[in-house]
Design an enzyme around this catalytic site. Sequence first.
Site, PDB file in Angstrom:
ATOM      1  N   SER A  14      38.075  34.236  54.954  1.00 51.04           N
ATOM      2  CA  SER A  14      38.722  32.951  55.259  1.00 51.04           C
ATOM      3  C   SER A  14      40.127  32.882  54.664  1.00 51.04           C
ATOM      4  O   SER A  14      41.030  32.297  55.275  1.00 51.04           O
ATOM      5  CB  SER A  14      37.860  31.779  54.779  1.00 51.04           C
ATOM      6  OG  SER A  14      37.800  31.722  53.374  1.00 51.04           O
ATOM      7  N   ARG A  66      36.040  56.718  41.909  1.00 53.51           N
ATOM      8  CA  ARG A  66      36.960  55.636  42.307  1.00 53.51           C
ATOM      9  C   ARG A  66      38.267  56.189  42.837  1.00 53.51           C
ATOM     10  O   ARG A  66      38.851  55.668  43.770  1.00 53.51           O
ATOM     11  CB  ARG A  66      37.279  54.762  41.096  1.00 53.51           C
ATOM     12  CG  ARG A  66      36.343  53.598  40.927  1.00 53.51           C
ATOM     13  CD  ARG A  66      36.863  52.681  39.833  1.00 53.51           C
ATOM     14  NE  ARG A  66      35.775  52.001  39.177  1.00 53.51           N
ATOM     15  CZ  ARG A  66      35.184  50.896  39.663  1.00 53.51           C
ATOM     16  NH1 ARG A  66      35.596  50.372  40.787  1.00 53.51           N
ATOM     17  NH2 ARG A  66      34.202  50.340  39.013  1.00 53.51           N
ATOM     18  N   ARG A  92      36.474  45.150  45.065  1.00 59.58           N
ATOM     19  CA  ARG A  92      36.466  46.425  44.359  1.00 59.58           C
ATOM     20  C   ARG A  92      37.507  46.368  43.249  1.00 59.58           C
ATOM     21  O   ARG A  92      38.610  45.842  43.459  1.00 59.58           O
ATOM     22  CB  ARG A  92      36.826  47.615  45.279  1.00 59.58           C
ATOM     23  CG  ARG A  92      35.985  47.757  46.518  1.00 59.58           C
ATOM     24  CD  ARG A  92      34.512  47.876  46.255  1.00 59.58           C
ATOM     25  NE  ARG A  92      34.116  48.978  45.396  1.00 59.58           N
ATOM     26  CZ  ARG A  92      32.912  49.112  44.848  1.00 59.58           C
ATOM     27  NH1 ARG A  92      31.984  48.174  45.048  1.00 59.58           N
ATOM     28  NH2 ARG A  92      32.630  50.144  44.102  1.00 59.58           N
ATOM     29  N   ASN A 108      46.834  38.877  44.303  1.00 57.93           N
ATOM     30  CA  ASN A 108      45.394  38.623  44.414  1.00 57.93           C
ATOM     31  C   ASN A 108      45.130  37.138  44.259  1.00 57.93           C
ATOM     32  O   ASN A 108      45.851  36.446  43.539  1.00 57.93           O
ATOM     33  CB  ASN A 108      44.664  39.373  43.289  1.00 57.93           C
ATOM     34  CG  ASN A 108      43.159  39.135  43.308  1.00 57.93           C
ATOM     35  OD1 ASN A 108      42.517  39.201  44.348  1.00 57.93           O
ATOM     36  ND2 ASN A 108      42.585  38.852  42.136  1.00 57.93           N
ATOM     37  N   HIS A 110      42.123  34.588  42.886  1.00 51.92           N
ATOM     38  CA  HIS A 110      40.907  34.601  42.065  1.00 51.92           C
ATOM     39  C   HIS A 110      40.405  33.162  41.938  1.00 51.92           C
ATOM     40  O   HIS A 110      41.186  32.248  41.669  1.00 51.92           O
ATOM     41  CB  HIS A 110      41.225  35.173  40.677  1.00 51.92           C
ATOM     42  CG  HIS A 110      40.008  35.274  39.814  1.00 51.92           C
ATOM     43  ND1 HIS A 110      39.052  36.247  40.001  1.00 51.92           N
ATOM     44  CD2 HIS A 110      39.578  34.501  38.791  1.00 51.92           C
ATOM     45  CE1 HIS A 110      38.082  36.068  39.111  1.00 51.92           C
ATOM     46  NE2 HIS A 110      38.375  35.015  38.362  1.00 51.92           N
ATOM     47  N   GLU A 144      45.064  45.542  34.451  1.00 49.71           N
ATOM     48  CA  GLU A 144      43.991  44.784  33.798  1.00 49.71           C
ATOM     49  C   GLU A 144      43.361  43.833  34.807  1.00 49.71           C
ATOM     50  O   GLU A 144      44.071  43.126  35.524  1.00 49.71           O
ATOM     51  CB  GLU A 144      44.549  43.960  32.630  1.00 49.71           C
ATOM     52  CG  GLU A 144      45.262  44.778  31.575  1.00 49.71           C
ATOM     53  CD  GLU A 144      44.389  45.869  30.982  1.00 49.71           C
ATOM     54  OE1 GLU A 144      43.200  45.597  30.728  1.00 49.71           O
ATOM     55  OE2 GLU A 144      44.879  46.993  30.810  1.00 49.71           O
ATOM     56  N   LEU A 145      42.034  43.771  34.846  1.00 48.81           N
ATOM     57  CA  LEU A 145      41.317  42.952  35.836  1.00 48.81           C
ATOM     58  C   LEU A 145      41.678  41.468  35.699  1.00 48.81           C
ATOM     59  O   LEU A 145      41.563  40.903  34.604  1.00 48.81           O
ATOM     60  CB  LEU A 145      39.803  43.131  35.663  1.00 48.81           C
ATOM     61  CG  LEU A 145      38.934  42.373  36.654  1.00 48.81           C
ATOM     62  CD1 LEU A 145      39.103  42.939  38.057  1.00 48.81           C
ATOM     63  CD2 LEU A 145      37.476  42.407  36.233  1.00 48.81           C
ATOM     64  N   GLN A 174      41.283  24.684  48.612  1.00 45.19           N
ATOM     65  CA  GLN A 174      42.580  24.786  47.926  1.00 45.19           C
ATOM     66  C   GLN A 174      43.147  26.200  48.022  1.00 45.19           C
ATOM     67  O   GLN A 174      44.362  26.384  48.118  1.00 45.19           O
ATOM     68  CB  GLN A 174      42.438  24.386  46.452  1.00 45.19           C
ATOM     69  CG  GLN A 174      42.129  22.923  46.249  1.00 45.19           C
ATOM     70  CD  GLN A 174      43.174  22.033  46.902  1.00 45.19           C
ATOM     71  OE1 GLN A 174      44.359  22.142  46.623  1.00 45.19           O
ATOM     72  NE2 GLN A 174      42.728  21.165  47.785  1.00 45.19           N
TER      73      GLN A 174
HETATM   74  C1  GAR Z   1      37.399  33.705  47.583  1.00 47.36           C
HETATM   75  O1  GAR Z   1      36.870  32.582  46.938  1.00 47.36           O
HETATM   76  C2  GAR Z   1      38.237  34.517  46.617  1.00 47.36           C
HETATM   77  O2  GAR Z   1      38.943  33.733  45.695  1.00 47.36           O
HETATM   78  C3  GAR Z   1      37.179  35.331  45.934  1.00 47.36           C
HETATM   79  O3  GAR Z   1      36.296  35.703  46.952  1.00 47.36           O
HETATM   80  C4  GAR Z   1      36.293  34.690  47.960  1.00 47.36           C
HETATM   81  C5  GAR Z   1      36.553  35.361  49.298  1.00 47.36           C
HETATM   82  O4  GAR Z   1      36.387  34.458  50.351  1.00 47.36           O
HETATM   83  N1  GAR Z   1      37.737  36.463  45.267  1.00 47.36           N
HETATM   84  C6  GAR Z   1      37.225  36.997  44.167  1.00 47.36           C
HETATM   85  O5  GAR Z   1      36.222  36.583  43.629  1.00 47.36           O
HETATM   86  C7  GAR Z   1      37.990  38.190  43.640  1.00 47.36           C
HETATM   87  N2  GAR Z   1      37.517  38.552  42.353  1.00 47.36           N
HETATM   88  P1  GAR Z   1      37.003  34.784  51.773  1.00 47.36           P
HETATM   89  O6  GAR Z   1      36.495  36.175  52.172  1.00 47.36           O
HETATM   90  O7  GAR Z   1      36.419  33.724  52.659  1.00 47.36           O
HETATM   91  O8  GAR Z   1      38.490  34.724  51.684  1.00 47.36           O
END
Ligand code: GAR
Length: 197
Positions: A14, A66, A92, A108, A110, A144-145, A174
Amino acid sequence: MTKRVAILISGGGSNMVSLVDSMTGDHPARPVLVLSNNEDAGGLAKAEARGIPTAVVDHRPFRGDREGFEGILQEALACHTPDIICLAGFMRVLTESFVRPWQGRMINIHPSLLPKYRGLNTHARALEAGEAEAGCTVHEVTAELDEGPTLGQARVPVLAGDTPGTLAARVLDQEHILYPAVLRRFAEGDRSPIYLP
Ligand code: GAR
């Protein structure tokens, strides 16, 4: 010059859809590839329906290797010469040797108010901790993650009776506003953070 954007996904995509749909008109970037590590990712069909080239690099044959996985990932990306990589629900962890050459060009999203709740199960952890608010963060990717300079953050209230699912849905709404806003600014070379609302 128009920036070429590759979007990496693992699931429903999404956020990918919100990014792709934002890159029209005078937007400084265009999507050139949607890539998934999971051939069953629902987002692949959504990208195809929008005419975006797709690719799958399955991580499973590379169990324990990896860097082998990332070598193929890098090759698949190179075919489309992206300027920017957006991780959008790409589940990943990337090694330093992959991240370093892309640093400053990879971002990214998060689902937490970083630096709180790096990693997984962010909403359940926020609820357990009794947080009054939650949210999402877009940041530059570093080795770093879930670290790296913040490019934007959006906050939502935690409501009485929230479950991880209801909170995730409120945050996701959001995410769909924040990520396109940050990408546009980032593609223009502006890294000053956006704070919503
Ligand atoms: C989202 O909430 C994103 O922030 C999260 O995965 C979901 C993906 O939804 N990402 C993480 O957790 C990364 N560590 P989507 O496939 O509908 O965009």
